[in-house]
Design a protein around this motif. Structure first.
Motif, PDB file in Angstrom:
ATOM      1  N   GLN A 126       0.836  -1.204   0.000  1.00  0.00           N
ATOM      2  CA  GLN A 126       0.000   0.000   0.000  1.00  0.00           C
ATOM      3  C   GLN A 126       0.871   1.255   0.000  1.00  0.00           C
ATOM      4  O   GLN A 126       0.587   2.220  -0.712  1.00  0.00           O
ATOM      5  N   HIS A 127       1.943   1.226   0.775  1.00  0.00           N
ATOM      6  CA  HIS A 127       2.887   2.354   0.803  1.00  0.00           C
ATOM      7  C   HIS A 127       3.471   2.572  -0.594  1.00  0.00           C
ATOM      8  O   HIS A 127       3.542   3.706  -1.088  1.00  0.00           O
ATOM      9  N   TYR A 128       3.898   1.488  -1.225  1.00  0.00           N
ATOM     10  CA  TYR A 128       4.461   1.544  -2.576  1.00  0.00           C
ATOM     11  C   TYR A 128       3.462   2.164  -3.549  1.00  0.00           C
ATOM     12  O   TYR A 128       3.816   3.051  -4.343  1.00  0.00           O
ATOM     13  N   LEU A 129       2.204   1.711  -3.512  1.00  0.00           N
ATOM     14  CA  LEU A 129       1.181   2.246  -4.419  1.00  0.00           C
ATOM     15  C   LEU A 129       0.934   3.731  -4.170  1.00  0.00           C
ATOM     16  O   LEU A 129       0.774   4.509  -5.121  1.00  0.00           O
ATOM     17  N   GLU A 130       0.910   4.133  -2.913  1.00  0.00           N
ATOM     18  CA  GLU A 130       0.699   5.548  -2.584  1.00  0.00           C
ATOM     19  C   GLU A 130       1.859   6.405  -3.076  1.00  0.00           C
ATOM     20  O   GLU A 130       1.648   7.502  -3.606  1.00  0.00           O
ATOM     21  N   VAL A 131       3.076   5.921  -2.939  1.00  0.00           N
ATOM     22  CA  VAL A 131       4.246   6.661  -3.418  1.00  0.00           C
ATOM     23  C   VAL A 131       4.212   6.762  -4.940  1.00  0.00           C
ATOM     24  O   VAL A 131       4.495   7.826  -5.506  1.00  0.00           O
ATOM     25  N   MET A 132       3.861   5.657  -5.607  1.00  0.00           N
ATOM     26  CA  MET A 132       3.775   5.679  -7.068  1.00  0.00           C
ATOM     27  C   MET A 132       2.711   6.681  -7.536  1.00  0.00           C
ATOM     28  O   MET A 132       2.933   7.428  -8.491  1.00  0.00           O
ATOM     29  N   GLN A 133       1.574   6.710  -6.849  1.00  0.00           N
ATOM     30  CA  GLN A 133       0.512   7.651  -7.200  1.00  0.00           C
ATOM     31  C   GLN A 133       0.979   9.093  -6.972  1.00  0.00           C
ATOM     32  O   GLN A 133       0.749   9.969  -7.810  1.00  0.00           O
ATOM     33  N   ALA A 134       1.643   9.337  -5.863  1.00  0.00           N
ATOM     34  CA  ALA A 134       2.158  10.683  -5.576  1.00  0.00           C
ATOM     35  C   ALA A 134       3.194  11.091  -6.620  1.00  0.00           C
ATOM     36  O   ALA A 134       3.212  12.258  -7.057  1.00  0.00           O
ATOM     37  N   ASN A 135       4.044  10.168  -7.043  1.00  0.00           N
ATOM     38  CA  ASN A 135       5.047  10.472  -8.076  1.00  0.00           C
ATOM     39  C   ASN A 135       4.386  10.813  -9.407  1.00  0.00           C
ATOM     40  O   ASN A 135       4.837  11.724 -10.107  1.00  0.00           O
ATOM     41  N   ARG A 136       3.322  10.090  -9.762  1.00  0.00           N
ATOM     42  CA  ARG A 136       2.610  10.403 -11.002  1.00  0.00           C
ATOM     43  C   ARG A 136       1.982  11.795 -10.930  1.00  0.00           C
ATOM     44  O   ARG A 136       2.005  12.546 -11.912  1.00  0.00           O
ATOM     45  N   LYS A 137       1.411  12.138  -9.785  1.00  0.00           N
ATOM     46  CA  LYS A 137       0.825  13.477  -9.620  1.00  0.00           C
ATOM     47  C   LYS A 137       1.906  14.542  -9.751  1.00  0.00           C
ATOM     48  O   LYS A 137       1.710  15.555 -10.433  1.00  0.00           O
ATOM     49  N   LEU A 138       3.046  14.326  -9.099  1.00  0.00           N
ATOM     50  CA  LEU A 138       4.146  15.287  -9.177  1.00  0.00           C
ATOM     51  C   LEU A 138       4.640  15.411 -10.613  1.00  0.00           C
ATOM     52  O   LEU A 138       4.859  16.529 -11.096  1.00  0.00           O
ATOM     53  N   ASP A 139       4.802  14.299 -11.314  1.00  0.00           N
ATOM     54  CA  ASP A 139       5.227  14.339 -12.714  1.00  0.00           C
ATOM     55  C   ASP A 139       4.243  15.140 -13.560  1.00  0.00           C
ATOM     56  O   ASP A 139       4.648  15.911 -14.443  1.00  0.00           O
ATOM     57  N   GLY A 140       2.942  14.971 -13.298  1.00  0.00           N
ATOM     58  CA  GLY A 140       1.922  15.720 -14.035  1.00  0.00           C
ATOM     59  C   GLY A 140       2.025  17.211 -13.797  1.00  0.00           C
ATOM     60  O   GLY A 140       1.981  18.012 -14.740  1.00  0.00           O
ATOM     61  N   VAL A 141       2.184  17.605 -12.549  1.00  0.00           N
ATOM     62  CA  VAL A 141       2.309  19.024 -12.209  1.00  0.00           C
ATOM     63  C   VAL A 141       3.581  19.603 -12.814  1.00  0.00           C
ATOM     64  O   VAL A 141       3.577  20.701 -13.383  1.00  0.00           O
ATOM     65  N   LEU A 142       4.682  18.854 -12.731  1.00  0.00           N
ATOM     66  CA  LEU A 142       5.942  19.348 -13.300  1.00  0.00           C
ATOM     67  C   LEU A 142       5.847  19.488 -14.812  1.00  0.00           C
ATOM     68  O   LEU A 142       6.407  20.428 -15.392  1.00  0.00           O
ATOM     69  N   SER A 143       5.137  18.594 -15.460  1.00  0.00           N
ATOM     70  CA  SER A 143       4.935  18.684 -16.904  1.00  0.00           C
ATOM     71  C   SER A 143       4.157  19.948 -17.260  1.00  0.00           C
ATOM     72  O   SER A 143       4.504  20.664 -18.207  1.00  0.00           O
ATOM     73  N   VAL A 144       3.106  20.241 -16.506  1.00  0.00           N
ATOM     74  CA  VAL A 144       2.320  21.456 -16.731  1.00  0.00           C
ATOM     75  C   VAL A 144       3.190  22.685 -16.505  1.00  0.00           C
ATOM     76  O   VAL A 144       3.163  23.640 -17.299  1.00  0.00           O
ATOM     77  N   LEU A 145       4.000  22.670 -15.455  1.00  0.00           N
ATOM     78  CA  LEU A 145       4.876  23.810 -15.173  1.00  0.00           C
ATOM     79  C   LEU A 145       5.908  24.017 -16.282  1.00  0.00           C
ATOM     80  O   LEU A 145       6.194  25.155 -16.673  1.00  0.00           O
ATOM     81  N   ARG A 146       6.470  22.930 -16.803  1.00  0.00           N
ATOM     82  CA  ARG A 146       7.437  23.046 -17.904  1.00  0.00           C
ATOM     83  C   ARG A 146       6.759  23.630 -19.143  1.00  0.00           C
ATOM     84  O   ARG A 146       7.332  24.482 -19.831  1.00  0.00           O
ATOM     85  N   ASP A 147       5.517  23.194 -19.425  1.00  0.00           N
ATOM     86  CA  ASP A 147       4.771  23.745 -20.561  1.00  0.00           C
ATOM     87  C   ASP A 147       4.515  25.232 -20.362  1.00  0.00           C
ATOM     88  O   ASP A 147       4.670  26.030 -21.304  1.00  0.00           O
ATOM     89  N   MET A 148       4.134  25.619 -19.149  1.00  0.00           N
ATOM     90  CA  MET A 148       3.874  27.029 -18.856  1.00  0.00           C
ATOM     91  C   MET A 148       5.160  27.842 -19.007  1.00  0.00           C
ATOM     92  O   MET A 148       5.150  28.933 -19.571  1.00  0.00           O
ATOM     93  N   ASP A 149       6.267  27.297 -18.530  1.00  0.00           N
ATOM     94  CA  ASP A 149       7.547  27.991 -18.616  1.00  0.00           C
ATOM     95  C   ASP A 149       7.971  28.153 -20.072  1.00  0.00           C
ATOM     96  O   ASP A 149       8.473  29.200 -20.476  1.00  0.00           O
ATOM     97  N   GLU A 150       7.741  27.110 -20.859  1.00  0.00           N
ATOM     98  CA  GLU A 150       8.082  27.150 -22.299  1.00  0.00           C
ATOM     99  C   GLU A 150       7.238  28.201 -23.029  1.00  0.00           C
ATOM    100  O   GLU A 150       7.759  28.962 -23.835  1.00  0.00           O
ATOM    101  N   ARG A 151       5.940  28.269 -22.731  1.00  0.00           N
ATOM    102  CA  ARG A 151       5.066  29.276 -23.354  1.00  0.00           C
ATOM    103  C   ARG A 151       5.463  30.687 -22.947  1.00  0.00           C
ATOM    104  O   ARG A 151       5.374  31.617 -23.734  1.00  0.00           O
ATOM    105  N   LYS A 152       5.906  30.827 -21.697  1.00  0.00           N
ATOM    106  CA  LYS A 152       6.311  32.142 -21.200  1.00  0.00           C
ATOM    107  C   LYS A 152       7.536  32.657 -21.944  1.00  0.00           C
ATOM    108  O   LYS A 152       7.645  33.857 -22.199  1.00  0.00           O
ATOM    109  N   ARG A 153       8.412  31.775 -22.368  1.00  0.00           N
ATOM    110  CA  ARG A 153       9.650  32.170 -23.070  1.00  0.00           C
ATOM    111  C   ARG A 153       9.371  32.561 -24.526  1.00  0.00           C
ATOM    112  O   ARG A 153      10.183  33.238 -25.125  1.00  0.00           O
ATOM    113  N   ARG A 154       8.288  32.142 -25.096  1.00  0.00           N
ATOM    114  CA  ARG A 154       7.994  32.445 -26.513  1.00  0.00           C
ATOM    115  C   ARG A 154       7.535  33.829 -26.687  1.00  0.00           C
ATOM    116  O   ARG A 154       7.281  34.738 -26.375  1.00  0.00           O
TER     117      ARG A 154
END
Length: 178
Positions: free
Chosen positions: A150-178
């Motif tokens: 259960q701990h492993y699954l919760e960590v994996m889920q949290a990592n996926r959420k973090l990856d999603g947020v970081l992806s959105v932030l990278r997209d926002m940062d890329e758009r800001k530079r254009r």
């Protein structure tokens, strides 16, 4: 009290320097160990237990080998423990080796005076512990393996959420530079 050597066959891994090239390609890694540790709830209870003989993470020493890793070549930092499953529940043994204060104390006694903190197969056979009836072993082992998974699954889920947020932030940062 029972000694682990009465219930198990324990064999240390091979010296990695002596492995052939094909064996090097099939070597069991610490990443394999970490995966097996957190997902041991899913492992076949007939599979051997892998023990990290000199652990840098004190509560991650033993796990049941997954089917994907059971044929890999084990280096000398690991030992293979094959138990009599009619007398000892594999998840319970993992709990003992990873969490039990009684076993930790016995192991530290075995290592006193050692320059390198490595619990050899010979010393592991001498580790003593109290052996409850099989029903209690199964209950405790199942609870332990389930909590880790259960701990492993919760960590994996949290990592996926973090990856999603970081992806959105990278997209926002890329758009800001254009």
């Amino acid at each position: 009290m029972v000694q682990l050597g009465e219930l198990a066959e324990i064999v240390s891994g091979s010296n990695i320097v002596r492995l052939s090239e094909s064996q090097q390609d099939r070597k069991y890694t610490t990443a394999d160990f970490e995966h097996d540790f957190y997902t041991m709830k899913l492992a076949n209870p007939q599979n051997a237990i892998i023990y990290q003989q000199s652990s840098s993470m004190p509560h991650m020493s033993a796990a049941i080998l997954s089917d994907a890793n059971k044929e890999k070549v084990i280096s000398q930092i690991f030992a293979i423990i094959r138990i009599d499953v009619s007398r000892l529940n594999p998840w319970y043994l993992c709990y003992l080796l990873n969490q039990s204060q009684e076993v930790a104390h016995k192991c530290s006694q075995c290592l006193q005076g050692s320059v390198i903190a490595r619990l050899s197969a010979q010393l592991m056979r001498q580790v003593e512990f109290t052996l409850p009836d099989m029903a209690m072993q199964k209950k405790m082992g199942q609870l332990y393996a389930t909590a880790l998974y259960q701990h492993y699954l919760e960590v994996m889920q949290a990592n996926r959420k973090l990856d999603g947020v970081l992806s959105v932030l990278r997209d926002m940062d890329e758009r800001k530079r254009r």
